[in-house]
Design a protein around this motif. Structure first.
Motif, PDB file in Angstrom:
ATOM      1  N   ILE A  28      14.262 -13.962   9.242  1.00  0.00           N
ATOM      2  CA  ILE A  28      14.058 -12.779   8.384  1.00  0.00           C
ATOM      3  C   ILE A  28      12.919 -13.034   7.403  1.00  0.00           C
ATOM      4  N   ILE A  29      12.914 -14.232   6.812  1.00  0.00           N
ATOM      5  CA  ILE A  29      11.823 -14.591   5.894  1.00  0.00           C
ATOM      6  C   ILE A  29      10.485 -14.582   6.636  1.00  0.00           C
ATOM      7  N   ALA A  30      10.482 -15.130   7.866  1.00  0.00           N
ATOM      8  CA  ALA A  30       9.250 -15.138   8.665  1.00  0.00           C
ATOM      9  C   ALA A  30       8.781 -13.723   8.957  1.00  0.00           C
ATOM     10  N   PHE A  31       9.721 -12.838   9.266  1.00  0.00           N
ATOM     11  CA  PHE A  31       9.372 -11.441   9.525  1.00  0.00           C
ATOM     12  C   PHE A  31       8.738 -10.795   8.296  1.00  0.00           C
ATOM     13  N   VAL A  32       9.331 -11.013   7.145  1.00  0.00           N
ATOM     14  CA  VAL A  32       8.805 -10.422   5.901  1.00  0.00           C
ATOM     15  C   VAL A  32       7.398 -10.943   5.612  1.00  0.00           C
ATOM     16  N   VAL A  33       7.203 -12.248   5.788  1.00  0.00           N
ATOM     17  CA  VAL A  33       5.881 -12.845   5.523  1.00  0.00           C
ATOM     18  C   VAL A  33       4.837 -12.288   6.490  1.00  0.00           C
ATOM     19  N   LEU A  34       5.171 -12.212   7.779  1.00  0.00           N
ATOM     20  CA  LEU A  34       4.229 -11.679   8.770  1.00  0.00           C
ATOM     21  C   LEU A  34       3.921 -10.214   8.503  1.00  0.00           C
ATOM     22  N   PHE A  35       4.934  -9.456   8.154  1.00  0.00           N
ATOM     23  CA  PHE A  35       4.717  -8.033   7.876  1.00  0.00           C
ATOM     24  C   PHE A  35       3.813  -7.854   6.658  1.00  0.00           C
ATOM     25  N   ALA A  36       4.088  -8.629   5.606  1.00  0.00           N
ATOM     26  CA  ALA A  36       3.293  -8.505   4.383  1.00  0.00           C
ATOM     27  C   ALA A  36       1.872  -9.021   4.574  1.00  0.00           C
ATOM     28  N   SER A  37       1.699 -10.029   5.445  1.00  0.00           N
ATOM     29  CA  SER A  37       0.392 -10.661   5.619  1.00  0.00           C
ATOM     30  C   SER A  37      -0.488  -9.978   6.649  1.00  0.00           C
ATOM     31  N   VAL A  38       0.122  -9.423   7.694  1.00  0.00           N
ATOM     32  CA  VAL A  38      -0.643  -8.873   8.811  1.00  0.00           C
ATOM     33  C   VAL A  38      -0.490  -7.355   8.929  1.00  0.00           C
ATOM     34  N   THR A  39       0.750  -6.906   8.966  1.00  0.00           N
ATOM     35  CA  THR A  39       1.005  -5.483   9.236  1.00  0.00           C
ATOM     36  C   THR A  39       0.661  -4.599   8.043  1.00  0.00           C
ATOM     37  N   PHE A  40       1.120  -4.966   6.870  1.00  0.00           N
ATOM     38  CA  PHE A  40       0.919  -4.112   5.695  1.00  0.00           C
ATOM     39  C   PHE A  40      -0.559  -3.878   5.363  1.00  0.00           C
ATOM     40  N   PRO A  41      -1.439  -4.936   5.398  1.00  0.00           N
ATOM     41  CA  PRO A  41      -2.856  -4.665   5.113  1.00  0.00           C
ATOM     42  C   PRO A  41      -3.471  -3.636   6.058  1.00  0.00           C
ATOM     43  N   LEU A  42      -3.063  -3.652   7.329  1.00  0.00           N
ATOM     44  CA  LEU A  42      -3.596  -2.673   8.281  1.00  0.00           C
ATOM     45  C   LEU A  42      -3.050  -1.279   7.983  1.00  0.00           C
ATOM     46  N   ILE A  43      -1.765  -1.189   7.670  1.00  0.00           N
ATOM     47  CA  ILE A  43      -1.184   0.114   7.299  1.00  0.00           C
ATOM     48  C   ILE A  43      -1.860   0.656   6.052  1.00  0.00           C
ATOM     49  N   ASP A  44      -2.060  -0.224   5.086  1.00  0.00           N
ATOM     50  CA  ASP A  44      -2.712   0.185   3.837  1.00  0.00           C
ATOM     51  C   ASP A  44      -4.129   0.697   4.098  1.00  0.00           C
ATOM     52  N   TYR A  45      -4.830   0.053   5.054  1.00  0.00           N
ATOM     53  CA  TYR A  45      -6.203   0.458   5.346  1.00  0.00           C
ATOM     54  C   TYR A  45      -6.264   1.813   6.056  1.00  0.00           C
ATOM     55  N   VAL A  46      -5.456   2.012   7.088  1.00  0.00           N
ATOM     56  CA  VAL A  46      -5.539   3.243   7.886  1.00  0.00           C
ATOM     57  C   VAL A  46      -4.962   4.444   7.154  1.00  0.00           C
ATOM     58  N   THR A  47      -4.221   4.212   6.070  1.00  0.00           N
ATOM     59  CA  THR A  47      -3.697   5.330   5.284  1.00  0.00           C
ATOM     60  C   THR A  47      -4.503   5.575   4.005  1.00  0.00           C
ATOM     61  N   SER A  48      -5.568   4.808   3.814  1.00  0.00           N
ATOM     62  CA  SER A  48      -6.375   4.941   2.601  1.00  0.00           C
ATOM     63  C   SER A  48      -7.383   6.088   2.728  1.00  0.00           C
ATOM     64  N   GLU A  49      -7.861   6.555   1.594  1.00  0.00           N
ATOM     65  CA  GLU A  49      -8.882   7.612   1.576  1.00  0.00           C
ATOM     66  C   GLU A  49     -10.187   7.114   2.173  1.00  0.00           C
ATOM     67  N   GLN A  50     -10.467   5.816   1.969  1.00  0.00           N
ATOM     68  CA  GLN A  50     -11.686   5.230   2.522  1.00  0.00           C
ATOM     69  C   GLN A  50     -11.714   5.363   4.042  1.00  0.00           C
ATOM     70  N   PHE A  51     -10.581   5.112   4.685  1.00  0.00           N
ATOM     71  CA  PHE A  51     -10.511   5.202   6.137  1.00  0.00           C
ATOM     72  C   PHE A  51     -10.705   6.656   6.600  1.00  0.00           C
ATOM     73  N   LYS A  52     -10.134   7.592   5.860  1.00  0.00           N
ATOM     74  CA  LYS A  52     -10.209   8.999   6.245  1.00  0.00           C
ATOM     75  C   LYS A  52     -11.603   9.576   6.059  1.00  0.00           C
ATOM     76  N   THR A  53     -12.346   9.078   5.069  1.00  0.00           N
ATOM     77  CA  THR A  53     -13.646   9.653   4.743  1.00  0.00           C
ATOM     78  C   THR A  53     -14.813   8.882   5.343  1.00  0.00           C
ATOM     79  N   THR A  54     -14.542   7.671   5.878  1.00  0.00           N
ATOM     80  CA  THR A  54     -15.616   6.863   6.450  1.00  0.00           C
ATOM     81  C   THR A  54     -15.565   6.935   7.969  1.00  0.00           C
TER      82      THR A  54
END
Length: 467
Positions: A28-54
């Motif tokens: 579970i700890i490994a899942f949280v670390v992987l999600f926070a380190s790999v998955t979340f930055p990508l989600i944050d990027y594709v949902t940002s205004e920068q991604f929508k306008t660029t």
């Protein structure tokens, strides 16, 4: 009325469920670390205004995550540690006097107990690595489209992270079978993990310091980091794009590959998941299976009364003592060479052998606490010293005269020589990854002649040193 077979199945299932729940915290700890380190930055990027306008996202082919946000090698190392902790938690009852008799008398065979814990550990480790990377995979499909490279990258990261965890789990499981307590199991796990890379390092410095006509072969293509589970995915891949040479490693696979990076409409060769990346993963999967098989064999041989002991198991003592011997000999050699230089090879060897013997003896004495037991282990130390002696003799004689032997011209297909980063045969910059080769007959003659002259000069220097 409940049948005996049904009762047995219930006991087996309850043991599996207990083992699954007991070790779940670390995946579970490994899942949280992987999600926070790999998955979340990508989600944050594709949902940002920068991604929508660029409009750049229309050019992207694959985007795993923001590699500047995470140290990729630490993710793989973390999975190894996670696997080790899962093994310690799963088989911890074997080193506890309070638990070992209870577990072994609950009506479940040792093989079934072992299989239950292996299956539960493998399932949790796999799921903890699959889900975060699977989300990344689906985001890429949705935002950038499905490509063959995306699928191969996805499979590589899932398999690499999973096998990292599996390697830690298998080595940890094996260590728990030959250890009397958790501390001893931890020492054994570390020793198993670093002995191969330390042996290679000793061989490397002996070669580099003593071989006449010192050279380093950058094109041998062997990744020494694959010898330890903590770094086997730390892969460097050399490539030439027609203008210059460069290197990428696993970290670069996190980069966004855009259309302007394509070569003839295809993913650059350097970024393709080929044998350079796959071979270490396959190797450690096989190694993990071997350690699992050894652990299964040993759990059926282990006696309950050995729980909560230290140094009782000869295998554990030998592994830990060999590790200490290797580290001590390595440090002694490194210090002795700089202090004595290669004019005193015999003295250097004797110093390394003496330091290695003393540290091996002390490690055995600390773990066994009986002189008679230590004396019985000394033949192992003698084998280590003889192996080191063979390395010294091989290096000092130039691999028994073959290292500096000038080859026959007919056997030479190409030659290469460089200095200060400049190749003699081209105006290309030497990058440290590959020599610029020449097949010209005059260049071959020149290099062979230069080789002979260097040998003569070295012979004169050696005669001067010994006179």
């Amino acid at each position: 009325m409940t049948s005996q077979k049904s009762l047995k199945n219930n006991v087996n299932f309850n043991d599996f469920k207990r083992s699954l729940l007991d070790s779940l915290i670390f995946p579970i700890i490994a899942f949280v670390v992987l999600f926070a380190s790999v998955t979340f930055p990508l989600i944050d990027y594709v949902t940002s205004e920068q991604f929508k306008t660029t409009p750049i996202h229309n050019e992207v082919q694959v985007f795993v995550s923001d590699y500047s946000f995470v140290d990729v090698s630490m993710l793989f190392m973390g999975m190894v540690c996670c696997g080790i902790l899962v093994a310690v938690k799963s088989f911890g009852f074997l080193v506890s006097k309070k638990q070992v008799n209870v577990f072994l008398s609950q009506g479940v065979t040792r093989t079934t107990m072992f299989v239950n814990r292996v299956v539960s550990g493998v399932i949790t480790l796999f799921i903890s690595t699959l889900i975060p990377i699977l989300i990344v995979y689906f985001i890429n499909i949705d935002k950038f489209g499905l490509t063959a490279h995306l699928t191969s990258t996805f499979l590589y990261f899932v398999s690499g992270l999973f096998v990292s965890g599996l390697a830690g789990f298998s080595i940890g499981s094996f260590a728990m079978m030959i250890a009397g307590n958790v501390f001893e199991a931890g020492l054994t796990t570390v020793a198993i993990s670093i002995i191969p890379i330390m042996v290679v390092n000793i061989g490397t410095i002996i070669r580099d310091y003593f071989l006449k006509g010192y050279h380093r072969d950058y094109t041998m293509g062997f990744n020494y980091t694959m010898l330890t589970p903590f770094t086997f995915t730390d892969v460097y891949k050399t490539y030439y794009n027609g203008e210059y040479q460069s290197q990428i490693n696993t970290r670069h696979l996190f980069e966004a590959i855009t259309k302007d990076m394509l070569v003839d409409g295809k993913i650059p060769e350097a970024y393709k998941i080929d044998s350079t990346f796959i071979m270490p993963v396959v190797l450690w999967f096989v190694v993990s299976v071997v350690f699992m098989a050894l652990a299964w064999f040993l759990i059926n041989k282990r006696k309950a009364e050995h729980a909560n002991s230290f140094g009782h198991f000869a295998v554990s003592r030998v592994i830990c003592s060999t590790c200490v011997f290797t580290i001590a000999a390595y440090l002694a050699f490194d210090i002795a060479y700089y202090e004595l230089s290669n004019n005193h090879i015999v003295i250097t060897f004797l110093l390394c052998a003496l330091v290695g013997l003393l540290t091996f003896f002390l490690a055995q004495l600390i773990m066994a606490r009986k002189i008679k037991t230590v004396v019985k282990a000394l033949p192992i130390c003698a084998v280590l010293i003889c192996t080191m002696a063979l390395g010294f003799v091989t290096a000092d004689t130039g691999i028994f005269g073959q290292y500096n032997k000038t080859p026959v011209k007919e056997d030479v297909k190409s030659v290469a020589i460089s200095f200060d980063g400049i190749s003699l045969f081209s105006n290309l910059i030497y990058t440290g990854n590959e020599y610029v080769k020449s097949t010209d007959s005059k260049d071959i003659d020149m290099v062979l002649k230069l080789h002979d002259e260097i040998k003569k000069e070295e012979k004169n220097v050696d005669e001067h040193k010994t006179s």
